[in-house]
Design a protein around this motif. Sequence first.
Motif, PDB file in Angstrom:
ATOM      1  N   TYR A  89       0.839  -1.193   0.000  1.00 15.10           N
ATOM      2  CA  TYR A  89       0.000   0.000   0.000  1.00 15.10           C
ATOM      3  C   TYR A  89       0.876   1.246   0.000  1.00 15.10           C
ATOM      4  N   ILE A  90       0.463   2.198  -0.813  1.00 18.43           N
ATOM      5  CA  ILE A  90       1.223   3.429  -1.000  1.00 18.43           C
ATOM      6  C   ILE A  90       0.544   4.559  -0.223  1.00 18.43           C
ATOM      7  N   ASN A  91       1.340   5.408   0.403  1.00 14.86           N
ATOM      8  CA  ASN A  91       0.874   6.617   1.089  1.00 14.86           C
ATOM      9  C   ASN A  91      -0.212   6.332   2.136  1.00 14.86           C
ATOM     10  N   GLU A  92       0.068   5.441   3.023  1.00 19.75           N
ATOM     11  CA  GLU A  92      -0.782   5.119   4.182  1.00 19.75           C
ATOM     12  C   GLU A  92      -2.269   5.412   4.040  1.00 19.75           C
ATOM     13  N   GLY A  93      -3.036   4.369   4.011  1.00 17.95           N
ATOM     14  CA  GLY A  93      -4.482   4.506   4.055  1.00 17.95           C
ATOM     15  C   GLY A  93      -5.143   4.938   2.764  1.00 17.95           C
TER      16      GLY A  93
END
Length: 130
Positions: A89-93
């Motif tokens: 997953y990129i850029n948290e959340g």
Amino acid sequence: MEQKKKLKTWHITLIVIASIILLIMLPYLSMQIEMRMVVRSREVRELIDYWIKKEDPKYSSEEAVIKNYKIDYSSIDHNPMGGIWVTVYINEGSNEYINFLFEKDHGYLDIGGMAVSPQLSKELRGKGYE
């Protein structure tokens, strides 16, 4: 006496069934442990970092599309054609992610394929990176 004999037979039957299930599950559990060890390795992190830096030269800076990533260890899955699938997953959340396929080639771990989420692909193209 008769009841003790039946109880003993049931215990033996349960032990045999449990042993068979364990023998069937052992290779699967062993493969799961090995895949987790591979995905948690430094080598996998280096491959992910290499790919991200190649796609987003400004990685982890303020103006970067990809500021950070997190490996989803619960997504580890065996590919029937060989290799290990894992979601990053990129850029948290966010809804941005990359599914990586890691394979061993001549004894070396490498990225065998990947699928980039539509949102991330759109953002990278918008910055002129892809």
